[in-house]
Design a protein around this motif. Structure first.
Motif, PDB file in Angstrom:
ATOM      1  N   THR A  60      44.655  43.095  44.622  1.00 18.59           N
ATOM      2  CA  THR A  60      45.168  41.741  44.845  1.00 18.59           C
ATOM      3  C   THR A  60      44.254  40.722  44.167  1.00 18.59           C
ATOM      4  O   THR A  60      43.633  39.873  44.795  1.00 18.59           O
ATOM      5  CB  THR A  60      45.282  41.448  46.352  1.00 18.59           C
ATOM      6  OG1 THR A  60      44.007  41.700  46.967  1.00 18.59           O
ATOM      7  CG2 THR A  60      46.319  42.321  46.993  1.00 18.59           C
ATOM      8  N   SER A  61      44.182  40.835  42.870  1.00 19.74           N
ATOM      9  CA  SER A  61      43.311  39.970  42.065  1.00 19.74           C
ATOM     10  C   SER A  61      44.039  39.637  40.778  1.00 19.74           C
ATOM     11  O   SER A  61      44.706  40.489  40.187  1.00 19.74           O
ATOM     12  CB  SER A  61      41.993  40.686  41.755  1.00 19.74           C
ATOM     13  OG  SER A  61      41.218  39.946  40.841  1.00 19.74           O
ATOM     14  N   GLY A 106      40.868  43.264  46.973  1.00 23.31           N
ATOM     15  CA  GLY A 106      40.816  41.993  46.262  1.00 23.31           C
ATOM     16  C   GLY A 106      39.871  42.010  45.086  1.00 23.31           C
ATOM     17  O   GLY A 106      39.568  40.969  44.507  1.00 23.31           O
ATOM     18  N   GLN A 147      42.835  37.049  45.450  1.00 20.75           N
ATOM     19  CA  GLN A 147      41.663  36.523  44.765  1.00 20.75           C
ATOM     20  C   GLN A 147      42.089  36.032  43.380  1.00 20.75           C
ATOM     21  O   GLN A 147      42.633  36.803  42.581  1.00 20.75           O
ATOM     22  CB  GLN A 147      40.589  37.605  44.620  1.00 20.75           C
ATOM     23  CG  GLN A 147      40.061  38.145  45.940  1.00 20.75           C
ATOM     24  CD  GLN A 147      39.150  37.152  46.634  1.00 20.75           C
ATOM     25  OE1 GLN A 147      38.211  36.620  46.029  1.00 20.75           O
ATOM     26  NE2 GLN A 147      39.402  36.912  47.908  1.00 20.75           N
TER      27      GLN A 147
END
Length: 636
Positions: free
Chosen positions: A313-314, A455, A354
């Motif tokens: 999740t970046s 992240g 992020q």
């Protein structure tokens, strides 16, 4: 020269056009020659074998053991190109070395994003010429600036000709100059490859971009958008997963533009790739940099992919400036409000999201008011990763002809924005939490392993090397400005799997040049750039290397920043991690990274070859000595 079939006839050696050999009438009826003495025959056989071994040894030394020193500057796309070129050279029998002095040829893969990287290339070329070494220059510099004086008399290879690197190297070793720069189809994804990190596959999904940023030089080299097909990329993913890769980085000059030239889009590709990832989350996907204009069309679809358990999740979304006036001068094709929409939507729809971004300080025409807007934007979002660069004009770009902001003012703004960014504590809330981490490398101190949360926050843990390539739960014990520290929780599945594997196949990735340090550029030693803690690991800052422009999307932004090999800053004194120390200021960024791809497997093969030759020589010599003694004894 005629083909051998034409010389000998259609039937080859035994018939057809070849005339049959008749016996010499002078030898008719003569008795056959007496058979040779067995001892003499044995001696001749041993001598013959000795000569064959000697010939094989000379061939091995002259051809097989030639070494190539590979040096890579710039982004992860360049890194992937170097891995492909190294793979082809290794498959052809060359050894890839990290020692330039002993190499038979130097291969430099260049970056044109910033002037310092090109200057470093020029310095390296001068050293190579001084050492009288054959040289091949590849990458964006020769492709975008083929008439540079430094490239005169040097073999060069373009970004779309990397599949011919063996041909270029061989001809250069013969003393010939080769120049391959014409554009053609995209290089195959199935070429032999030697990864810098065996657990990380850098997968280029397209080359070039659709933008026309006024400061961009990379567009001159990489050209217009060219996307790989979804089927070819999915096939590549299947292969690398089967080879034990634990992270797949999607890399390009602009990931969000993928597919627009072939009638598809990024969400279609991501969904196809995610469907091939192992359900046990052993392999994670990392999406590369994307410009705001293209991701705006697919925000909900991208958010859905980012929520997938096998996707980090970046995301790297460059803004470059907080002022619409400056963005217009840059020809960035979006507004600040659109950037806000991207960040706000993703943070709302994706838990633990992020976001990383880029800022250029001192772009031509930037006023004090424009800069204040940029500072306020950074203060508002307090993003954990902000890559700050001073503007530096690249020859041949429209921005190079614009009226510049005074250098003193540019440096002042860079220092001010750096101070604002370093005042944040983005990881403070992680202390005491338990996070799943994926471990892919050894830290520079040789003690910690480097893992990343979902992240993609860097977590340093003390664990056995056998945990490389695994995932585990870790409790965050302390938090620094650039990294966090954790303890692996015993009893997790990853620990058990690692313990079982440790006895059978210990994983070792201790090639220290591959474990680069996280940038922590201080204004005290490098006031022309300010680097976030999670920015490019391949960057090492020196005062001469910090004056380049931003690594914007059209300048290989994703690769130079977000997608270069992972950061591994290690701070033993955790309590003082938030403070800037003398050692911290030395951990800074530049634009080059060295490809060191000698593997232990390759070294073992060389040792086996040398050992076999030595045993063969020793055996042959022993037999010759014994036979000579026996002949002498018999005759006497």
């Amino acid at each position: 020269m005629e083909d051998i079939e034409d010389v000998l006839g259609p039937a080859g050696f035994s018939g057809g056009g070849a005339r049959a050999r008749c016996p010499d009438p002078r030898h008719a009826g003569m008795p056959p020659p007496p058979s040779a003495d067995p001892l003499t025959t044995c001696v001749l056989t041993c001598c013959h074998r000795f000569m064959l071994d000697l010939i094989c040894f000379l061939i091995l030394v002259v051809f097989v053991l030639q070494t190539i020193y590979v040096k890579t500057f710039g982004c992860s796309h360049n890194q992937s190109d170097s891995e492909y070129m190294s793979g082809q050279l290794s498959a052809f029998g060359y050894a890839i070395t990290e020692e330039p002095e002993g190499a038979d040829l130097w291969l430099i893969n260049t970056c044109t994003v910033k002037n310092p990287s090109q200057s470093a290339m020029s310095t390296l070329i001068s050293k190579c010429k001084t050492a009288n070494k054959p040289l091949v220059v590849a990458g964006c510099v020769p492709q975008g600036s083929r008439d540079l004086k430094e490239l005169e008399g040097i073999s060069i290879i373009g970004v779309q000709q990397i599949d011919r690197v063996v041909e270029v190297v061989e001809e250069t070793l013969k003393g010939h100059e080769v120049r391959l720069l014409s554009r053609k189809t995209l290089p195959s994804l199935d070429l032999p490859k030697v990864r810098k990190n065996k657990f990380i596959e850098i997968l280029p999904i397209n080359v070039g971009c659709l933008g026309a940023c006024t400061y961009c030089k990379t567009k001159h080299a990489r050209g217009h958008l060219g996307s790989y097909s979804i089927d070819s990329l999915v096939d590549r993913v299947k292969i690398v997963v089967s080879e034990g890769v634990r992270e797949i980085w999607l890399s390009s000059e602009d990931t969000g533009a993928y597919g627009r030239d072939i009638g598809t889009n990024l969400p279609n590709l991501l969904n196809a790739i995610v469907a091939e990832l192992p359900a046990d989350r052993s392999t994670m996907l990392r999406i590369g940099m994307t410009n705001p204009p293209f991701i705006l069309e697919h925000l909900n679809e991208i958010a859905s992919v980012l929520r997938h358990p096998c996707v980090y999740t970046s995301l790297h979304v460059p803004v470059q400036s907080g002022s619409d006036a400056v963005l217009k001068a840059m020809n960035r094709e979006y507004t600040v409000s659109e950037f806000r929409m991207v960040v706000g939507t993703l943070c709302e729809l994706v838990p633990g999201m992020q976001i990383a971004t880029d800022i250029i300080c001192g772009f031509p025409g930037e006023t004090d008011e424009d800069f204040v807007e940029t500072v306020n934007l950074i203060k508002e979002y307090q993003l954990p990763q902000v890559h700050i660069s001073q503007f530096y004009p690249r020859p041949g770009t429209p921005a190079a002809r614009m009226k510049k902001v005074p250098s003193i003012e540019v440096k002042k703004r860079s220092r001010e924005l750096t101070s604002v960014f370093e005042a944040f504590s983005p990881y403070e809330g992680l202390k005491g939490k338990v996070e799943r981490i994926w471990i892919t490398e050894i830290a520079t101190d040789g003690v910690h392993l480097v893992g990343h949360t979902k992240g993609y926050i860097q977590v340093l843990v003390i664990a056995p090397d056998s945990m490389l390539g695994t995932s585990a739960d870790a409790k965050i014990t302390s938090v620094g400005r650039w990294s966090v520290f954790g303890e692996v929780i015993e009893g997790t599945v990853a620990i058990k799997e690692a313990a079982l594997e440790q006895n059978s196949a210990e994983v070792q990735v201790k090639n220290s040049p591959n474990r680069v340090e996280e940038a922590a550029c201080s204004t005290n030693t490098c006031d022309s750039c300010a680097c976030s803690g999670a920015e490019s690991a391949a960057q090492q800052c020196t005062p001469q290397q910090c004056e380049g422009p931003s690594d914007a999307p059209t300048n290989c932004g994703d690769a130079t920043r977000q997608e270069t090999p992972q950061s591994t800053l290690v701070r033993r004194n955790v309590e003082g991690a938030g403070k800037t120390s003398e050692s911290d200021t030395e951990k800074s960024r530049g634009d080059d990274q060295q490809v060191n791809v000698i593997t232990r497997g390759a070294l073992n093969i060389d040792r086996i070859l040398w050992g076999g030759l030595a045993v063969s020589f020793a055996t042959t010599l022993a037999i010759l000595v014994l036979l000579t003694c026996k002949i002498f004894y018999t005759s006497s």
